[in-house]
Design a protein around this motif. Structure first.
Motif, PDB file in Angstrom:
ATOM      1  N   GLY A  71       0.793  -1.221   0.000  1.00 55.72           N
ATOM      2  CA  GLY A  71       0.000   0.000   0.000  1.00 55.72           C
ATOM      3  C   GLY A  71       0.826   1.272   0.000  1.00 55.72           C
ATOM      4  O   GLY A  71       0.270   2.371  -0.021  1.00 55.72           O
ATOM      5  N   ARG A  72       2.142   1.133   0.021  1.00 58.50           N
ATOM      6  CA  ARG A  72       2.992   2.320  -0.002  1.00 58.50           C
ATOM      7  C   ARG A  72       2.846   3.062  -1.327  1.00 58.50           C
ATOM      8  O   ARG A  72       2.617   2.456  -2.371  1.00 58.50           O
ATOM      9  N   VAL A  73       2.991   4.373  -1.264  1.00 61.54           N
ATOM     10  CA  VAL A  73       3.001   5.172  -2.489  1.00 61.54           C
ATOM     11  C   VAL A  73       4.435   5.225  -3.002  1.00 61.54           C
ATOM     12  O   VAL A  73       5.337   5.720  -2.324  1.00 61.54           O
ATOM     13  N   GLU A  74       4.642   4.677  -4.188  1.00 64.75           N
ATOM     14  CA  GLU A  74       5.971   4.676  -4.800  1.00 64.75           C
ATOM     15  C   GLU A  74       5.957   5.584  -6.022  1.00 64.75           C
ATOM     16  O   GLU A  74       4.968   5.643  -6.758  1.00 64.75           O
ATOM     17  N   VAL A  75       7.056   6.274  -6.225  1.00 65.62           N
ATOM     18  CA  VAL A  75       7.179   7.198  -7.350  1.00 65.62           C
ATOM     19  C   VAL A  75       8.503   6.953  -8.058  1.00 65.62           C
ATOM     20  O   VAL A  75       9.434   6.361  -7.496  1.00 65.62           O
TER      21      VAL A  75
ATOM     22  N   GLY B 210      14.496   7.710 -13.662  1.00 65.46           N
ATOM     23  CA  GLY B 210      14.373   6.270 -13.490  1.00 65.46           C
ATOM     24  C   GLY B 210      14.510   5.779 -12.064  1.00 65.46           C
ATOM     25  O   GLY B 210      14.220   4.617 -11.782  1.00 65.46           O
ATOM     26  N   THR B 211      14.941   6.653 -11.143  1.00 67.62           N
ATOM     27  CA  THR B 211      15.132   6.240  -9.753  1.00 67.62           C
ATOM     28  C   THR B 211      13.787   6.164  -9.030  1.00 67.62           C
ATOM     29  O   THR B 211      12.956   7.057  -9.155  1.00 67.62           O
ATOM     30  N   LYS B 212      13.609   5.093  -8.266  1.00 67.63           N
ATOM     31  CA  LYS B 212      12.351   4.878  -7.541  1.00 67.63           C
ATOM     32  C   LYS B 212      12.507   5.266  -6.079  1.00 67.63           C
ATOM     33  O   LYS B 212      13.540   4.994  -5.460  1.00 67.63           O
ATOM     34  N   LEU B 213      11.463   5.883  -5.523  1.00 70.00           N
ATOM     35  CA  LEU B 213      11.442   6.286  -4.122  1.00 70.00           C
ATOM     36  C   LEU B 213      10.095   5.920  -3.509  1.00 70.00           C
ATOM     37  O   LEU B 213       9.113   5.694  -4.218  1.00 70.00           O
ATOM     38  N   VAL B 214      10.061   5.907  -2.181  1.00 72.26           N
ATOM     39  CA  VAL B 214       8.822   5.689  -1.437  1.00 72.26           C
ATOM     40  C   VAL B 214       8.411   7.008  -0.799  1.00 72.26           C
ATOM     41  O   VAL B 214       9.221   7.669  -0.139  1.00 72.26           O
TER      42      VAL B 214
ATOM     43  N   TRP C 211       4.830  19.215  -3.080  1.00 67.07           N
ATOM     44  CA  TRP C 211       6.098  18.580  -2.725  1.00 67.07           C
ATOM     45  C   TRP C 211       5.846  17.239  -2.049  1.00 67.07           C
ATOM     46  O   TRP C 211       4.856  17.061  -1.337  1.00 67.07           O
ATOM     47  N   TYR C 212       6.767  16.301  -2.307  1.00 62.99           N
ATOM     48  CA  TYR C 212       6.724  14.986  -1.664  1.00 62.99           C
ATOM     49  C   TYR C 212       7.968  14.797  -0.800  1.00 62.99           C
ATOM     50  O   TYR C 212       9.088  15.078  -1.249  1.00 62.99           O
ATOM     51  N   LEU C 213       7.756  14.311   0.411  1.00 63.86           N
ATOM     52  CA  LEU C 213       8.879  13.824   1.207  1.00 63.86           C
ATOM     53  C   LEU C 213       9.053  12.361   0.833  1.00 63.86           C
ATOM     54  O   LEU C 213       8.212  11.521   1.154  1.00 63.86           O
ATOM     55  N   ALA C 214      10.130  12.055   0.122  1.00 65.35           N
ATOM     56  CA  ALA C 214      10.337  10.713  -0.422  1.00 65.35           C
ATOM     57  C   ALA C 214      11.686  10.172   0.022  1.00 65.35           C
ATOM     58  O   ALA C 214      12.626  10.932   0.287  1.00 65.35           O
TER      59      ALA C 214
ATOM     60  N   LEU D 255       8.212  13.846 -10.572  1.00 66.96           N
ATOM     61  CA  LEU D 255       7.913  12.473 -10.167  1.00 66.96           C
ATOM     62  C   LEU D 255       6.619  11.987 -10.813  1.00 66.96           C
ATOM     63  O   LEU D 255       5.716  12.768 -11.092  1.00 66.96           O
ATOM     64  N   THR D 256       6.539  10.679 -11.022  1.00 69.12           N
ATOM     65  CA  THR D 256       5.300  10.045 -11.488  1.00 69.12           C
ATOM     66  C   THR D 256       5.006   8.862 -10.584  1.00 69.12           C
ATOM     67  O   THR D 256       5.885   8.028 -10.337  1.00 69.12           O
ATOM     68  N   GLU D 257       3.775   8.797 -10.098  1.00 72.98           N
ATOM     69  CA  GLU D 257       3.391   7.711  -9.200  1.00 72.98           C
ATOM     70  C   GLU D 257       3.216   6.412  -9.973  1.00 72.98           C
ATOM     71  O   GLU D 257       2.676   6.397 -11.074  1.00 72.98           O
ATOM     72  N   ILE D 258       3.677   5.325  -9.385  1.00 76.43           N
ATOM     73  CA  ILE D 258       3.535   4.010 -10.020  1.00 76.43           C
ATOM     74  C   ILE D 258       2.084   3.561  -9.935  1.00 76.43           C
ATOM     75  O   ILE D 258       1.458   3.705  -8.909  1.00 76.43           O
TER      76      ILE D 258
END
Length: 247
Positions: A184-188, A214-218, A226-229, A244-247
């Motif tokens: 359920g985590r939001v990954e970008v 191409g780098t993925k973050l949570v 803004w996202y804290l990732a 960023l683009t959400e998966i």
């Protein structure tokens, strides 16, 4: 031909109206034809139009990811492969293409764990959430079946069966809960050339690190645009949503 389109509709498992199914199947066929002809931009447009009809199918997303990579958007292609992987977690073609693109991006991913730790991680990630839910349901049914046996109080072996069933039910339930929280985590993914992570949700804040396409973050939380990732290494910072683009 019309019958070919309907066969593809059934094959894709498209939900929706008959008209929408036929249109989506036609777009999928056209996209495949254009891709084979080397017209990747037009193929991508057809696949994107098919996705907008509401299809949730890993093969369509896989083809769209291929066309997106061919048109030069590595980061967005990774997003699409990741989305396809969510629908087909063990698909070897999706996994192979994801591994290939991850090797092309500038930022290196951490090496996968080896030895016992790596084995435990693979076991943890192997079942899908749906499979865990089915396993929990079966263990629950087994538990009630054992407990409901007419003469279970006079049969010590059934005491053991109930205890084992309860332990199995609790174990699978806890495992499923842990996985559902993880899934359920939001990954970008960074879909611009680079993203500058800062110490706060503002372009004037101190630069913490720079990451590339191409780098993925949570994502941990958001504030405005803004996202804290956080990276897999644990390093985190505030990034503008525009990169960023959400998966």
């Amino acid at each position: 031909m019309r019958w070919v389109r309907w066969c593809i509709v059934i094959f894709l498992g498209i939900a929706g109206s008959a008209e929408g199914q036929s249109a989506a199947a036609g777009l999928y066929v056209e996209g495949n034809q254009l891709y084979r002809a080397g017209d990747f931009s037009s193929a991508r447009l057809r696949y994107e139009a098919a996705v907008r009809t509401g299809i949730r199918d890993p093969r369509l997303l896989y083809n769209l990811a291929n066309a997106t990579y061919k048109t030069g958007e590595l980061g967005l292609a990774i997003v699409l492969y990741e989305r396809a992987l969510h629908l087909a977690p063990r698909d070897e073609d999706i996994l192979a293409n994801l591994r290939f693109l991850r090797r092309l991006k500038q930022d290196r991913d951490p090496e996968p764990a080896s030895g016992l730790g790596g084995f435990i991680e693979r076991v943890y990630l192997w079942p899908t959430s749906d499979e865990l839910a089915v396993g929990w349901l079966l263990s629950l049914l087994g538990l009630f079946g054992s407990a409901g046996w007419r003469r279970w109080r006079q049969m010590p072996v059934l005491h053991t069966g109930v205890a084992v069933g309860l332990l199995l039910c609790l174990s699978i339930g806890g495992f499923a809960l842990s996985r559902s929280q993880r899934d359920g985590r939001v990954e970008v993914v960074v879909t611009h050339a680079e993203g500058i992570a800062r110490s706060g949700p503002d372009a004037q804040q101190t630069e913490v690190f720079v990451i590339h396409e191409g780098t993925k973050l949570v994502v941990e939380r958001s504030e405005g645009d803004w996202y804290l990732a956080r990276l897999p290494s644990g390093l985190g910072g505030w990034l503008p949503a525009s990169v960023l683009t959400e998966i």
